[in-house]
Design an enzyme around this catalytic site. Structure first.
Site, PDB file in Angstrom:
ATOM      1  N   GLN A  52      79.548  60.626 -89.331  1.00 37.21           N
ATOM      2  CA  GLN A  52      78.698  59.762 -90.151  1.00 37.21           C
ATOM      3  C   GLN A  52      78.791  60.152 -91.631  1.00 37.21           C
ATOM      4  OE1 GLN A  52      77.025  57.199 -88.930  1.00 37.21           O
ATOM      5  NE2 GLN A  52      75.955  56.569 -90.794  1.00 37.21           N
ATOM      6  N   GLU A  96      84.519  79.847 -66.176  1.00 37.56           N
ATOM      7  CA  GLU A  96      84.971  78.518 -66.593  1.00 37.56           C
ATOM      8  C   GLU A  96      83.996  77.908 -67.595  1.00 37.56           C
ATOM      9  OE1 GLU A  96      85.701  74.025 -64.721  1.00 37.56           O
ATOM     10  OE2 GLU A  96      85.456  75.751 -63.377  1.00 37.56           O
TER      11      GLU A  96
END
Length: 382
Positions: free
Chosen positions: A339, A245
């Site tokens: 950004q 997982e």
């Protein structure tokens, strides 16, 4: 930007073409609508089954792909990550729930559930987290009382991916009064069982098309035939599959980071400021250099973890390292790339904004970064 990879064979790359064709036809034209609706269609699950994308590791006699080569799952995860297709929780279905069904189910259970699992007729989920427990499996309060030929299940779960659509839910419950890791079992709850109710489709900041729900169990009669594995042996079963997982999450994180960086490099080459492309600014070049190097280093480690997992050699500690490092990298890359997009990065019509929102959960589910560090630290300082 990305070095040549030795991880995949021509067969894996042919499978990649199949996944890309599926995404282009069955997913991307509908994903914006699914994000508004908060859930994908059931039809897309069946389409995934028809294309052979479900149950890759399930034996062919049950309709699966019949391969234990995790690299096929990695290809699937990478392509979904690069497409920004967060709605269809296909890795959860294949790489998390699938192993429980293939390794723990009886022959009768396999014949009952696996054909639907591989065809997309049965959408699956696993229910561990609870409102008061979160990632703490020791704190689970959901109970399953032995009533002879059935269990009486009571409790609630939250943050359950596929919670609205799921037809089969693997539920972790206490089957002994004292609880703890020695007193938990796995029960398969099926759609339509009296007392099994779904709560809200939770309103998340990202992954809007992926249904995530609260689940409630009020005196649900779960037949003994739906006990998955041995009674009071859930904890070892859960631990056995956590490495895969966490590796699956790391694979998606690394692919997303690379994809977002690629989008941003294109943006800064084309976007002008003060009469020149942003790419001419030293600061932007330094940012690009740092992110590309971080992605390359991460890619090398994650690819090696995939190979080790295919050989049966990936342990819980290195899986925790991969999950922690790759997801934190994904978070940093998405923030820095947003950004560099300036105001455009704040607009959800831009992929970088969606990647920023969709990826934030990566450092939380599957075990938080803090838990990953605890696992690694304990292995070093016993």
């Amino acid at each position: 930007m990305t070095a040549t990879r030795d991880l995949y064979t021509p067969d894996h790359e042919a499978f990649r073409d199949t996944v890309r064709a599926f995404l282009a036809k069955e997913v991307l034209p509908h994903h914006a609508r699914w994000e508004q609706e908060g859930v994908v269609s059931r039809e897309v699950w069946r389409a995934a089954g028809e294309r052979g994308l479900l149950g890759l590791a399930v034996p062919e006699e049950y309709g699966g792909g019949g391969t234990d080569d995790f690299r096929y799952s990695a290809v699937l995860i990478e392509e979904f990550a690069r497409a920004g297709a967060s709605g269809l929780a296909i890795s959860l279905h294949n790489d998390i729930v699938g192993p429980y069904l293939t390794t723990l189910a009886t022959e009768e259970q396999k014949r009952r559930w696996l054909p639907g699992h591989t065809s997309g007729r049965l959408v699956t989920a696993v229910a561990m987290s609870e409102p008061g427990a979160g990632s703490d499996l020791h704190g689970i309060r959901t109970t399953a009382t032995d009533e002879g030929d059935h269990y009486l299940l009571n409790g609630s779960k939250t943050f359950i991916s596929n919670g609205i659509l799921a037809d089969l839910v693997v539920v972790v419950a206490r089957t002994t009064p004292e609880g703890g890791r020695a007193g938990q079992s796995l029960l398969v709850v099926e759609r339509g069982m009296p007392g099994f109710e779904r709560g809200r489709n939770l309103d998340k900041i990202g992954q809007k098309a992926q249904d995530t729900a609260e689940l409630f169990f009020r005196d649900v009669r779960v037949p003994k035939e739906n006990l998955l594995g041995e009674e009071n042996r859930a904890f070892p079963a859960l631990m056995a599959h956590l490495a895969q997982e966490r590796l699956a999450i790391a694979v998606g994180a690394a692919a997303t980071a690379e994809h977002v960086l690629g989008l941003t490099l294109t943006h800064v080459k084309n976007r002008e400021a003060f009469g020149h492309p942003l790419a001419h600014l030293q600061h932007v070049r330094f940012e690009a250099a740092e992110m590309a190097t971080e992605c390359a280093v991460t890619r090398g480690f994650v690819d090696q973890c995939v190979l080790d997992h295919c050989r049966g050699q990936l342990d819980a500690v290195r899986a925790a390292m991969a999950k922690w490092w790759a997801t934190e990298l994904q978070k940093r890359i998405a923030d820095r790339c947003l950004q560099l997009h300036g105001g455009y990065g704040y607009m959800t019509e831009y992929p970088v904004a969606r990647a920023f929102l969709d990826g934030r959960v990566q450092t939380i589910y599957g075990g938080t970064t803090e838990i990953m560090k605890e696992i690694i630290g304990r292995s070093l300082l016993r």
